[in-house]
Write a protein that holds these residues in place. Structure first.
Motif, PDB file in Angstrom:
ATOM      1  N   UNK A 226       0.966  -1.161  -0.061  1.00  0.00           N
ATOM      2  CA  UNK A 226       0.110  -0.013  -0.130  1.00  0.00           C
ATOM      3  C   UNK A 226       0.867   1.134  -0.024  1.00  0.00           C
ATOM      4  N   UNK A 227       0.359   2.305  -0.668  1.00  0.00           N
ATOM      5  CA  UNK A 227       1.194   3.314  -0.808  1.00  0.00           C
ATOM      6  C   UNK A 227       1.541   4.208   0.634  1.00  0.00           C
ATOM      7  N   UNK A 228       0.637   3.901   1.332  1.00  0.00           N
ATOM      8  CA  UNK A 228       0.417   4.471   2.664  1.00  0.00           C
ATOM      9  C   UNK A 228       1.440   3.863   3.508  1.00  0.00           C
ATOM     10  N   UNK A 229       1.860   2.733   3.605  1.00  0.00           N
ATOM     11  CA  UNK A 229       2.961   1.977   4.289  1.00  0.00           C
ATOM     12  C   UNK A 229       4.187   2.328   3.752  1.00  0.00           C
ATOM     13  N   UNK A 230       4.383   2.706   2.306  1.00  0.00           N
ATOM     14  CA  UNK A 230       5.538   2.996   1.644  1.00  0.00           C
ATOM     15  C   UNK A 230       5.999   4.323   2.373  1.00  0.00           C
ATOM     16  N   UNK A 231       4.925   5.406   2.371  1.00  0.00           N
ATOM     17  CA  UNK A 231       5.331   6.612   2.712  1.00  0.00           C
ATOM     18  C   UNK A 231       5.686   6.662   4.145  1.00  0.00           C
ATOM     19  N   UNK A 232       4.933   5.822   5.051  1.00  0.00           N
ATOM     20  CA  UNK A 232       5.183   5.816   6.498  1.00  0.00           C
ATOM     21  C   UNK A 232       6.660   5.247   6.546  1.00  0.00           C
ATOM     22  N   UNK A 233       7.083   4.474   5.972  1.00  0.00           N
ATOM     23  CA  UNK A 233       8.481   4.018   5.793  1.00  0.00           C
ATOM     24  C   UNK A 233       9.519   5.198   5.568  1.00  0.00           C
ATOM     25  N   UNK A 234       8.994   5.928   4.662  1.00  0.00           N
ATOM     26  CA  UNK A 234       9.819   7.102   4.500  1.00  0.00           C
ATOM     27  C   UNK A 234       9.484   8.116   5.224  1.00  0.00           C
ATOM     28  N   UNK A 235       8.699   8.006   6.129  1.00  0.00           N
ATOM     29  CA  UNK A 235       8.524   9.133   7.205  1.00  0.00           C
ATOM     30  C   UNK A 235       7.793  10.252   6.602  1.00  0.00           C
ATOM     31  N   UNK A 237       4.466  12.343   4.432  1.00  0.00           N
ATOM     32  CA  UNK A 237       2.934  12.569   4.412  1.00  0.00           C
ATOM     33  C   UNK A 237       2.429  13.480   3.268  1.00  0.00           C
ATOM     34  N   UNK A 238       3.402  14.089   2.482  1.00  0.00           N
ATOM     35  CA  UNK A 238       3.207  14.864   1.436  1.00  0.00           C
ATOM     36  C   UNK A 238       3.956  14.342   0.084  1.00  0.00           C
ATOM     37  N   UNK A 239       3.032  14.369  -1.002  1.00  0.00           N
ATOM     38  CA  UNK A 239       3.529  13.940  -2.030  1.00  0.00           C
ATOM     39  C   UNK A 239       3.245  15.282  -3.161  1.00  0.00           C
ATOM     40  N   UNK A 240       4.046  15.993  -3.590  1.00  0.00           N
ATOM     41  CA  UNK A 240       3.810  17.232  -4.484  1.00  0.00           C
ATOM     42  C   UNK A 240       3.469  16.659  -5.922  1.00  0.00           C
ATOM     43  N   UNK A 241       3.978  15.439  -6.422  1.00  0.00           N
ATOM     44  CA  UNK A 241       3.540  14.781  -7.644  1.00  0.00           C
ATOM     45  C   UNK A 241       3.328  13.183  -7.545  1.00  0.00           C
ATOM     46  N   UNK A 242       2.530  12.706  -7.755  1.00  0.00           N
ATOM     47  CA  UNK A 242       2.286  11.310  -7.721  1.00  0.00           C
ATOM     48  C   UNK A 242       1.804  10.858  -9.279  1.00  0.00           C
ATOM     49  N   UNK A 243       2.935  10.185 -10.112  1.00  0.00           N
ATOM     50  CA  UNK A 243       3.114   9.577 -11.211  1.00  0.00           C
ATOM     51  C   UNK A 243       2.726   8.053 -11.277  1.00  0.00           C
ATOM     52  N   UNK A 244       1.383   7.975 -12.018  1.00  0.00           N
ATOM     53  CA  UNK A 244       1.184   6.279 -12.137  1.00  0.00           C
ATOM     54  C   UNK A 244       1.017   5.987 -13.563  1.00  0.00           C
ATOM     55  N   UNK A 245       1.887   5.131 -13.798  1.00  0.00           N
ATOM     56  CA  UNK A 245       2.133   4.699 -15.168  1.00  0.00           C
ATOM     57  C   UNK A 245       2.471   2.992 -15.377  1.00  0.00           C
ATOM     58  N   UNK A 262      -5.026  10.839   4.381  1.00  0.00           N
ATOM     59  CA  UNK A 262      -3.878  10.618   5.393  1.00  0.00           C
ATOM     60  C   UNK A 262      -2.640  10.925   4.487  1.00  0.00           C
ATOM     61  N   UNK A 263      -2.564  10.850   3.268  1.00  0.00           N
ATOM     62  CA  UNK A 263      -1.633  11.359   2.500  1.00  0.00           C
ATOM     63  C   UNK A 263      -2.182  12.520   1.549  1.00  0.00           C
ATOM     64  N   UNK A 264      -1.095  13.501   1.677  1.00  0.00           N
ATOM     65  CA  UNK A 264      -1.504  14.595   1.006  1.00  0.00           C
ATOM     66  C   UNK A 264      -0.878  14.723  -0.526  1.00  0.00           C
ATOM     67  N   UNK A 265      -1.639  14.627  -1.431  1.00  0.00           N
ATOM     68  CA  UNK A 265      -1.119  14.534  -2.805  1.00  0.00           C
ATOM     69  C   UNK A 265      -1.565  15.859  -3.554  1.00  0.00           C
ATOM     70  N   UNK A 266      -0.671  16.524  -4.004  1.00  0.00           N
ATOM     71  CA  UNK A 266      -0.888  17.759  -4.737  1.00  0.00           C
ATOM     72  C   UNK A 266      -1.293  17.606  -6.248  1.00  0.00           C
ATOM     73  N   UNK A 267      -0.521  16.853  -6.876  1.00  0.00           N
ATOM     74  CA  UNK A 267      -0.630  16.711  -8.191  1.00  0.00           C
ATOM     75  C   UNK A 267      -0.609  15.226  -8.677  1.00  0.00           C
ATOM     76  N   UNK A 268      -1.521  14.511  -9.546  1.00  0.00           N
ATOM     77  CA  UNK A 268      -1.448  13.313 -10.052  1.00  0.00           C
ATOM     78  C   UNK A 268      -1.524  13.309 -11.364  1.00  0.00           C
TER      79      UNK A 268
END
Length: 348
Positions: A226-235, A237-245, A262-268
Motif C-alpha cells: 500500500x502507498x500509505x505503508x511506503x510513505x510511512x516507511x519514508x516518514x 505524508x506529502x507528495x507534490x507529484x504522484x505519477x502512475x504509469x 492521510x496522504x496529501x497529494x497535490x498533483x496526480x
C-alpha cells in the motif's frame, strides 16, 4: 449662509449613505471573482502531447552541468539474520493492515534502496523533458516549485517517458521510483537516479499482496505494498507529484486504495488506455469526486487511445471564503476611511 450649510449636510449624508453601497458592490465583485477563478481552475483542457514539447526543448550543457544535487537519505537498520522474505509472506497471508508497524519497518529497512550519490548514466542527459510534455505542464501548474517530493510508479527504466526525472534534475526534488519488472528495475539502478527505488508495485487494496506479472512470456511473482505503508516507511505524508504509469494494470483500483485523507497529494498524473477522447474515464470521475480537478488531458499522436491525465487537488472552499471575507474587510476599511476623510474635508 443657511443654504450653504444645508448643502454641506446633504453632501455628508450622501457620502454616509453611499458607504454601504460601495462596500456591497465590492463584496459582490469579490464573490463573482472567486466563483470565476474556481470555475476556470477546474476547467479541463485537452491537448496533444506534441503541443507541450516546445516548453522545454533540449537545453545547453552548461545549464544541466551544475544542477546535480545531493538527495536525502534515511537511516536503515538491517539485521543479516532476519528472514524478511518469509515474514513478508506471512504478513501477506495474514492480510496485515497498511498500518502494520512490522510491515512498514520491513519496507524501510529491506525493500527500499537508498538514492545513489554517483553521477547520472542517462541516454539523453542533455534533454530537459523526457516525458513527452507532462513534466513541462506539471512544472507550470506548480509554478516552478523547488525542493518538492515525488512518487513515480512506472514500467520503464526510470528515464524513458519519466515524469519525475525533470523535477529531480532541475528542481532538486527528492523522490521514490517504484518499478515492478525485474529487468526494468536493473536498468533503473544503472541510471543512477537521485531517488529512492523499489522493485515492487503498488497494492490495489489496504494490505500487501502478491501478484504475478508476465513480461516477455515469463511470469514473475512480485510483492505489492500500500502507498500509505511506503510513505510511512519514508516518514513522509506529502507528495507534490504522484505519477502512475503501470502499463494498463487496474489503475482505478490502485487509486481507490490510497487513503487521501492521510496522504496529501497535490498533483496526480495517470497514464492509461481507452477510447475516451470526448468523455471522462472512470478514474477521472473518481478523482474528481474526491476533490481533484482535471487540468489537462494529453493524447498521444500516434495512438489516440493512450491518455495522460493531469489532476490537481482542489482548493478548500472554506479557506477561499475566509480569504474573501478578509479581503472584503480590508477593502471596506479603506473605503470607510477614505469616505470619512472626505467627509472631514467637506466639513472644513
Amino acid at each position: 449662509m443657511g443654504t450653504k450649510s444645508d448643502e454641506i449636510v446633504t453632501m455628508m449624508r450622501g457620502n454616509k449613505s453611499s458607504i454601504p453601497s460601495i462596500i456591497g458592490t465590492v463584496t459582490v465583485f469579490l464573490i463573482l471573482l472567486f466563483i470565476y477563478l474556481n470555475y476556470t481552475s477546474s476547467s479541463e483542457a485537452q491537448l496533444s502531447m506534441k503541443s507541450l514539447m516546445p516548453l522545454y526543448p533540449y537545453t545547453r550543457r552548461k545549464l544541466i552541468k551544475h544542477i546535480d544535487f545531493k538527495p536525502d537519505t534515511f537511516k536503515q537498520t538491517v539485521d543479516p539474520h532476519f528472514d524478511f522474505r518469509r515474514t513478508t509472506q506471512e504478513l501477506i497471508d495474514q492480510q496485515s493492515s497498511m498500518y502494520d508497524k512490522q510491515m512498514i519497518s520491513i519496507i524501510r529497512n529491506y525493500i527500499i534502496y537508498q538514492p545513489t550519490l554517483e553521477g547520472y548514466r542517462l541516454d539523453n542527459k542533455y534533454q530537459f523533458d523526457v516525458s513527452g510534455g507532462q513534466s513541462a505542464a506539471v512544472d507550470n501548474i506548480l509554478r516552478f516549485k523547488k525542493d518538492g517530493f515525488y512518487v513515480e510508479c512506472c514500467t520503464t527504466d526510470g528515464e524513458k517517458d519519466s515524469t519525475s526525472l525533470f523535477f529531480e534534475r532541475v528542481r532538486k526534488w527528492n523522490g521514490l521510483v517504484i518499478s515492478p519488472e525485474p529487468e526494468k528495475f536493473t536498468a533503473l539502478q544503472m541510471k543512477h537516479r537521485k531517488a529512492a527505488i523499489m522493485n515492487s508495485c503498488l497494492s490495489d487494496s489496504e494490505h500487501p499482496v502478491k501478484k504475478t506479472i508476465t513480461v516477455k512470456d515469463k511470469q514473475t511473482e512480485i510483492h505489492c505494498y500500500p502507498l500509505y505503508s511506503i510513505m510511512a516507511a519514508l516518514e513522509r505524508r506529502t507528495i507534490d507529484l504522484f505519477a502512475l504509469d503501470v502499463g494498463g494494470i487496474d489503475e482505478l483500483s490502485i487509486v481507490k486504495a490510497i487513503p487521501f485523507n492521510k496522504i496529501n497529494i497535490e498533483i496526480l498524473t495517470v497514464r492509461f488506455r481507452g477510447e475516451i477522447r470526448h468523455y471522462k474515464s472512470e478514474i477521472q470521475l473518481y478523482l474528481e469526486s474526491i476533490g481533484y480537478d482535471t487540468v489537462l488531458k494529453l493524447i498521444k499522436e500516434d495512438d489516440d487511445s493512450v491518455h495522460h491525465l493531469i489532476l490537481k487537488r482542489r482548493g478548500s472552499w472554506i479557506t477561499s471564503i475566509v480569504f474573501c471575507v478578509i479581503l472584503t474587510s480590508v477593502v471596506s476599511l479603506f473605503i470607510y476611511l477614505y469616505c470619512k476623510k472626505r467627509k472631514s474635508t467637506i466639513s472644513l
